[in-house]
Design an enzyme around this catalytic site. Sequence first.
Site, PDB file in Angstrom:
ATOM      1  N   TYR A   1       0.922  -1.424  -0.100  1.00 48.97           N
ATOM      2  CA  TYR A   1      -0.098  -0.004   0.061  1.00 48.97           C
ATOM      3  C   TYR A   1       0.697   1.340   0.079  1.00 48.97           C
ATOM      4  CZ  TYR A   1      -3.702  -3.146   0.960  1.00 48.97           C
ATOM      5  OH  TYR A   1      -4.729  -4.277   0.798  1.00 48.97           O
TER       6      TYR A   1
ATOM      7  N   ASN B   1     -12.954  -0.874  -4.516  1.00 53.22           N
ATOM      8  CA  ASN B   1     -12.858  -1.529  -5.768  1.00 53.22           C
ATOM      9  C   ASN B   1     -14.030  -2.563  -6.161  1.00 53.22           C
ATOM     10  OD1 ASN B   1     -12.339  -2.948  -8.152  1.00 53.22           O
ATOM     11  ND2 ASN B   1     -10.625  -3.986  -7.163  1.00 53.22           N
TER      12      ASN B   1
ATOM     13  N   CYS C   1      -6.705  -6.155  -6.823  1.00 49.21           N
ATOM     14  CA  CYS C   1      -6.539  -5.524  -5.622  1.00 49.21           C
ATOM     15  C   CYS C   1      -5.840  -6.362  -4.569  1.00 49.21           C
ATOM     16  CB  CYS C   1      -7.922  -5.174  -5.096  1.00 49.21           C
ATOM     17  SG  CYS C   1      -9.050  -6.259  -5.083  1.00 49.21           S
ATOM     18  N   HIS C   2      -6.000  -7.683  -4.817  1.00 51.86           N
ATOM     19  CA  HIS C   2      -5.275  -8.813  -4.029  1.00 51.86           C
ATOM     20  C   HIS C   2      -3.855  -8.627  -4.195  1.00 51.86           C
ATOM     21  CE1 HIS C   2      -6.013 -10.413  -8.283  1.00 51.86           C
ATOM     22  NE2 HIS C   2      -5.072 -11.361  -7.692  1.00 51.86           N
TER      23      HIS C   2
ATOM     24  N   GLU D   1      -1.572 -17.481  -8.677  1.00 54.93           N
ATOM     25  CA  GLU D   1      -0.788 -16.881  -9.713  1.00 54.93           C
ATOM     26  C   GLU D   1       0.635 -16.992  -9.200  1.00 54.93           C
ATOM     27  OE1 GLU D   1      -0.878 -12.142  -9.276  1.00 54.93           O
ATOM     28  OE2 GLU D   1      -3.093 -12.959  -9.383  1.00 54.93           O
TER      29      GLU D   1
END
Length: 170
Positions: A100, A123, A131-132, A158
Site C-alpha cells: 500500500y 474496488n 486489488c489482491h 498466480e
Amino acid sequence: MKANVETCLGLFEVTFSSKGLVSVVFPNGENERMLPNDLEFPSKEDFELWLGITSRALRNFMEGIEPSELPPFDLSLGTPFQQEVWNKLLEIQWGEVWTYARLGRELGKPNGARAAGSACGANPIPVLIPCHRVLSSSGGLCGFTAGLPWKQRLLELEGAWLPLKSASAA
DNA sequence: GCGGTAAATTATG
DNA sequence: CATAATTTACCGC
C-alpha cells in the site's frame, strides 16, 4: 445487467453497463455492494461480447493463467482518486506484489497508503482489478473485502506468495 | 518481535 | 465536522 460466470472456484456474478464491466461479486457474495440504479444497459452485442471475455478471463485467473484479454471497465461509479488507484492496479504485472505504501507513493501520496487501501476497498471489480496483489509493508495481507482467504488464494493461484516471507512456507 | 497508540489521506454521513 | 477504510510509524515491553 447481471450474469453468472462459472469457474472451478465457484459462481461469480458480474454486472455490465453500457460502458463496460461494472462489478464482479465473489461466489460467497461477500463483496456485494450498492450499485447505482441508473446504469444504462449495454447493447445485446456488447453484453454478449464482454460476458464472453470476462468469463474467459475469470476462468483463466482461477487456473493460474494470465488472461490474454480483459473486458472494458466502467469506472464512472468511482471518484477520480479511486479511478487513479484502480488504473494503477492494472499496471501491476501478473505475479507481482505491491504494498500500500508503494501504491500510494506511485500516486504521489507518500503517506497515503491508507487512502490507497481505502480506494482498493471500494474496488467493485476484484480479481480483474488485482486489488489482491497489494499487501501491507510488513508482508502481511492486512485485509480484503471478500475475506482474507480469497486474497490468499488468488495470490497462490498466480504464484505470487508473500515476497517477504516466502521461505516460511510449509 | 509484538501489541497498543498516534498520524496521514480520501470518501462518506 | 466526525467517522471509517485492505495502513504505517513510533514507543514500550
